[in-house]
Design a protein around this motif. Structure first.
Motif, PDB file in Angstrom:
ATOM      1  N   LYS A 299      -9.238   3.336   7.076  1.00  0.00           N
ATOM      2  CA  LYS A 299      -7.809   3.064   6.974  1.00  0.00           C
ATOM      3  C   LYS A 299      -7.074   3.599   8.206  1.00  0.00           C
ATOM      4  O   LYS A 299      -7.605   4.348   9.007  1.00  0.00           O
ATOM      5  CB  LYS A 299      -7.234   3.717   5.719  1.00  0.00           C
ATOM      6  N   SER A 300      -5.823   3.186   8.324  1.00  0.00           N
ATOM      7  CA  SER A 300      -4.950   3.677   9.382  1.00  0.00           C
ATOM      8  C   SER A 300      -3.523   3.597   8.875  1.00  0.00           C
ATOM      9  O   SER A 300      -3.233   2.944   7.865  1.00  0.00           O
ATOM     10  CB  SER A 300      -5.108   2.842  10.655  1.00  0.00           C
ATOM     11  N   ALA A 301      -2.609   4.270   9.584  1.00  0.00           N
ATOM     12  CA  ALA A 301      -1.197   4.211   9.200  1.00  0.00           C
ATOM     13  C   ALA A 301      -0.679   2.787   9.298  1.00  0.00           C
ATOM     14  O   ALA A 301       0.132   2.350   8.472  1.00  0.00           O
ATOM     15  CB  ALA A 301      -0.379   5.148  10.090  1.00  0.00           C
ATOM     16  N   THR A 302      -1.151   2.033  10.289  1.00  0.00           N
ATOM     17  CA  THR A 302      -0.709   0.646  10.451  1.00  0.00           C
ATOM     18  C   THR A 302      -1.079  -0.185   9.230  1.00  0.00           C
ATOM     19  O   THR A 302      -0.262  -0.957   8.708  1.00  0.00           O
ATOM     20  CB  THR A 302      -1.330   0.035  11.723  1.00  0.00           C
ATOM     21  N   ILE A 303      -2.306  -0.036   8.757  1.00  0.00           N
ATOM     22  CA  ILE A 303      -2.758  -0.806   7.592  1.00  0.00           C
ATOM     23  C   ILE A 303      -1.943  -0.409   6.357  1.00  0.00           C
ATOM     24  O   ILE A 303      -1.390  -1.266   5.650  1.00  0.00           O
ATOM     25  CB  ILE A 303      -4.259  -0.566   7.342  1.00  0.00           C
ATOM     26  N   CYS A 304      -1.852   0.892   6.074  1.00  0.00           N
ATOM     27  CA  CYS A 304      -1.215   1.358   4.829  1.00  0.00           C
ATOM     28  C   CYS A 304       0.282   1.076   4.819  1.00  0.00           C
ATOM     29  O   CYS A 304       0.831   0.606   3.808  1.00  0.00           O
ATOM     30  CB  CYS A 304      -1.488   2.851   4.649  1.00  0.00           C
ATOM     31  N   TYR A 305       0.960   1.366   5.925  1.00  0.00           N
ATOM     32  CA  TYR A 305       2.412   1.195   5.938  1.00  0.00           C
ATOM     33  C   TYR A 305       2.815  -0.273   6.063  1.00  0.00           C
ATOM     34  O   TYR A 305       3.885  -0.654   5.572  1.00  0.00           O
ATOM     35  CB  TYR A 305       3.032   2.035   7.050  1.00  0.00           C
ATOM     36  N   ALA A 308       2.654  -1.510   2.610  1.00  0.00           N
ATOM     37  CA  ALA A 308       3.834  -1.029   1.881  1.00  0.00           C
ATOM     38  C   ALA A 308       5.080  -1.825   2.265  1.00  0.00           C
ATOM     39  O   ALA A 308       5.923  -2.130   1.411  1.00  0.00           O
ATOM     40  CB  ALA A 308       4.042   0.454   2.155  1.00  0.00           C
ATOM     41  N   LEU A 309       5.206  -2.164   3.549  1.00  0.00           N
ATOM     42  CA  LEU A 309       6.363  -2.936   4.000  1.00  0.00           C
ATOM     43  C   LEU A 309       6.404  -4.313   3.349  1.00  0.00           C
ATOM     44  O   LEU A 309       7.477  -4.788   2.934  1.00  0.00           O
ATOM     45  CB  LEU A 309       6.329  -3.070   5.528  1.00  0.00           C
ATOM     46  N   LEU A 310       5.263  -4.963   3.234  1.00  0.00           N
ATOM     47  CA  LEU A 310       5.234  -6.288   2.606  1.00  0.00           C
ATOM     48  C   LEU A 310       5.601  -6.209   1.122  1.00  0.00           C
ATOM     49  O   LEU A 310       6.315  -7.078   0.602  1.00  0.00           O
ATOM     50  CB  LEU A 310       3.849  -6.921   2.773  1.00  0.00           C
ATOM     51  N   GLU A 338       4.350   2.223  -5.522  1.00  0.00           N
ATOM     52  CA  GLU A 338       2.956   2.688  -5.450  1.00  0.00           C
ATOM     53  C   GLU A 338       2.383   2.475  -4.059  1.00  0.00           C
ATOM     54  O   GLU A 338       1.617   3.314  -3.561  1.00  0.00           O
ATOM     55  CB  GLU A 338       2.111   1.950  -6.493  1.00  0.00           C
ATOM     56  N   ALA A 339       2.732   1.366  -3.408  1.00  0.00           N
ATOM     57  CA  ALA A 339       2.259   1.118  -2.043  1.00  0.00           C
ATOM     58  C   ALA A 339       2.841   2.140  -1.078  1.00  0.00           C
ATOM     59  O   ALA A 339       2.148   2.618  -0.164  1.00  0.00           O
ATOM     60  CB  ALA A 339       2.633  -0.296  -1.612  1.00  0.00           C
ATOM     61  N   ILE A 340       4.110   2.512  -1.274  1.00  0.00           N
ATOM     62  CA  ILE A 340       4.726   3.544  -0.424  1.00  0.00           C
ATOM     63  C   ILE A 340       4.058   4.878  -0.664  1.00  0.00           C
ATOM     64  O   ILE A 340       3.754   5.625   0.285  1.00  0.00           O
ATOM     65  CB  ILE A 340       6.242   3.612  -0.699  1.00  0.00           C
ATOM     66  N   HIS A 341       3.802   5.221  -1.921  1.00  0.00           N
ATOM     67  CA  HIS A 341       3.119   6.497  -2.225  1.00  0.00           C
ATOM     68  C   HIS A 341       1.725   6.526  -1.601  1.00  0.00           C
ATOM     69  O   HIS A 341       1.299   7.572  -1.083  1.00  0.00           O
ATOM     70  CB  HIS A 341       3.023   6.674  -3.740  1.00  0.00           C
ATOM     71  N   ARG A 342       1.041   5.396  -1.649  1.00  0.00           N
ATOM     72  CA  ARG A 342      -0.299   5.316  -1.035  1.00  0.00           C
ATOM     73  C   ARG A 342      -0.214   5.561   0.469  1.00  0.00           C
ATOM     74  O   ARG A 342      -1.008   6.313   1.032  1.00  0.00           O
ATOM     75  CB  ARG A 342      -0.905   3.949  -1.324  1.00  0.00           C
ATOM     76  N   ALA A 343       0.756   4.924   1.117  1.00  0.00           N
ATOM     77  CA  ALA A 343       0.903   5.093   2.561  1.00  0.00           C
ATOM     78  C   ALA A 343       1.282   6.524   2.923  1.00  0.00           C
ATOM     79  O   ALA A 343       0.746   7.102   3.868  1.00  0.00           O
ATOM     80  CB  ALA A 343       1.956   4.120   3.089  1.00  0.00           C
ATOM     81  N   VAL A 344       2.195   7.114   2.137  1.00  0.00           N
ATOM     82  CA  VAL A 344       2.635   8.486   2.429  1.00  0.00           C
ATOM     83  C   VAL A 344       1.492   9.474   2.206  1.00  0.00           C
ATOM     84  O   VAL A 344       1.353  10.451   2.941  1.00  0.00           O
ATOM     85  CB  VAL A 344       3.863   8.851   1.575  1.00  0.00           C
ATOM     86  N   GLU A 345       0.666   9.219   1.201  1.00  0.00           N
ATOM     87  CA  GLU A 345      -0.479  10.116   0.990  1.00  0.00           C
ATOM     88  C   GLU A 345      -1.438  10.044   2.172  1.00  0.00           C
ATOM     89  O   GLU A 345      -1.986  11.062   2.594  1.00  0.00           O
ATOM     90  CB  GLU A 345      -1.220   9.761  -0.291  1.00  0.00           C
TER      91      GLU A 345
END
Length: 511
Positions: A299-305, A308-310, A338-345
């Motif tokens: 994973k990476s911040a680009t993938i997770c965030y 979350a943005l979408l 939940e997508a934002i929480h996943r990215a922040v984690e």
């Protein structure tokens, strides 16, 4: 015994108020210097100097470590395992969106006088260049032999001179790369040099492709020529993106990923995601995420965030925290949260940059996943995409801190990912420039010795001030304090004198 008491009282009577002022003032100065040093060391290295010295050097001397204990050996083994895990977790990655040294980093230095890249970061880049752009057969081609030495050269001007020397012998793709990265002062100049590099690189690639099965030496040469060609085409696509030709950049990236599908180490899909977001082509962004946001892939911040943005984009324009608290979250809103929480984690440093609670700097050439360096690199390029989606930053602002209630002990246990690595702060301090305040997660409490020296400094400073203002009164208090302090000693000496014979006590006092 009377002689001892009289000598003590005579000593206390000889102490003038000036002595007490000098004593308390000196104590305050020394404790203040210790406090300043401890604070500086904690800000730089994230730990207390006194505590580190005590644990590292004094504890073994005092018998704090027992090698014969089986429990201790098990704990040492677990410590070694955790250290190995930390090293693997703290692998440094090449920044897929890194800037151009000559056209961007150096221009920042000319304007501000600050160096945006650290020596550690540039040294890692030098190692990458030697890995990707050199091989054992370079001595067979004179221009490549010169460039092999150039990539090891620390002086930028010496590297540029060596590249020009290599181009005098023949069209050398790696020489064009070096000049485009370091000598070109604009993106337009860099693009021209990369176009020349493509011609030279494709010729070398075709020749080595025909010979790659003739031996290990030819295979290594073909691998090097492949890396060079992929790097050039990727940087050309980035030039197009920076010059506003985003659709052209997307086409170049797609063609490159189709031509070399196995070279995932360059993370070209992250460049593609950023360009597609610029075009607001969210359907294609979702298609790329479906391929790379997989449990088996890193994973990476680009993938997770971006994921979350979408999700946020579907609900953010109508989201209201007051309305959500009254009626509860809908299914789509719950998915977005939940997508934002996943990215922040995954990377807890990003929201502060997206919400502009911390100032951005130029991203480094290397990043540490889940660290502050990755957060800077992501926000530097993607903040504009979050601003473009109406309400996305508001939704992030309302929900991101809820992640930390789900993982109260992030260093011990994660929720969706592995526990947060403890080594990110140290690595980020090496990657990021000194003028940037590194974001630390989880926040560290001030060490005991900093609090202790702060209290000691404040107390002695107050004593020095009171002694200077009220010397006689403070002298009386000091004498009373010292008399009280020595009272137990006087009591013990009285008991000893009453037990021992007077002749023996007389001989001991003379000794």
């Amino acid at each position: 015994m009377f002689g001892t008491e009289s000598s003590l009282s005579m000593f206390l009577n000889t102490l003038t108020p000036k002595f007490y002022v000098a004593l308390t003032g000196t104590s305050s100065l020394i404790s203040g210097l210790i406090l300043i040093f401890e604070w500086w060391y904690f800000r730089k290295y994230g730990t207390s100097f006194i505590e580190q010295v005590s644990v590292s050097h004094l504890r073994p001397l005092l018998g704090g470590v027992d090698n014969s204990s089986p429990t201790n050996s098990n704990s040492s083994n677990s410590d070694a395992d955790s250290n190995r895990q930390s090293v693997s977790e703290c692998k440094v990655w090449r920044n897929p969106l890194n800037l151009f040294r000559g056209a961007e980093y150096n221009r920042y230095t000319w304007v501000t006088g600050r160096e945006p890249l650290t020596y550690y970061d540039m040294n890692l880049s030098a190692q990458d260049h030697q890995t990707f752009f050199t091989c054992d057969s370079d001595h067979l081609r004179p221009a490549d032999a010169i460039m092999q030495k150039a990539w090891r050269e620390r002086n930028p001007q010496a590297r540029i001179s060596a590249a020009h020397e290599a181009l005098e012998l023949e069209d050398c793709a790696t020489a064009y790369i070096l000049l485009a990265e370091e000598e070109a002062t604009t993106i337009v100049e860099a693009e021209k040099l990369f176009k020349q590099a493509v011609k030279a690189g494709e010729g070398c690639y075709r020749r080595s492709q025909q010979l790659q099965h003739h031996g290990a030496q030819y295979e290594a040469q073909h691998r090097r020529d492949t890396n060079v060609l992929v790097y050039i085409k990727r940087r050309l696509a980035m030039c197009s993106r920076k010059l506003g030709r985003t659709r052209e950049a997307v086409k170049m990236m797609r063609d490159l990923m189709k031509e070399f599908p196995l070279l995932s180490m360059f993370n070209i899909h992250e460049n593609l995601l950023e360009s597609l977001l610029e075009l607001q082509n969210y359907a294609d962004v979702q298609a790329v995420l479906a391929k790379y946001d997989d449990i088996s892939l890193p994973k990476s911040a680009t993938i997770c965030y971006t994921a979350a943005l979408l999700k946020a984009r579907a609900v953010s324009d109508k989201f209201s925290p007051e309305a959500a608290s009254r009626r509860g979250l809908s299914t789509a809103e719950m998915n977005a949260v939940e997508a934002i929480h996943r990215a922040v984690e995954f990377n807890p440093h990003v929201p502060k940059y997206l919400l502009e609670m911390k100032s951005l700097i130029l991203p480094p050439e290397h990043i540490l996943k889940r660290g502050d360096s990755e957060a800077i690199a992501y926000a530097f390029f993607h903040l504009q995409h979050w601003k473009r989606v109406e309400g996305a930053l508001n939704l992030l602002h309302c929900t991101w801190e809820g992640t930390f209630r789900m993982i109260p002990y992030p260093l011990e246990k994660g929720h969706l990912f592995y526990p947060y690595p403890i080594c990110t702060e140290t690595a980020d301090r090496e990657l990021l420039p000194m003028f940037h305040e590194v974001s630390v997660y989880p926040k560290k409490e001030l060490p005991f010795f900093i609090l202790f020296t702060a209290g000691l400094c404040s107390f002695t400073a107050m004593l020095a001030l009171l002694t200077h203002q009220f010397p006689e009164l403070m002298g009386v208090f000091a004498k009373a304090f010292l008399s009280t302090l020595f009272a137990p000693l006087n009591f013990i000496m009285e008991k000893v004198e009453s037990i021992l014979p007077s002749s023996l006590w007389h001989q001991l006092t003379r000794i």
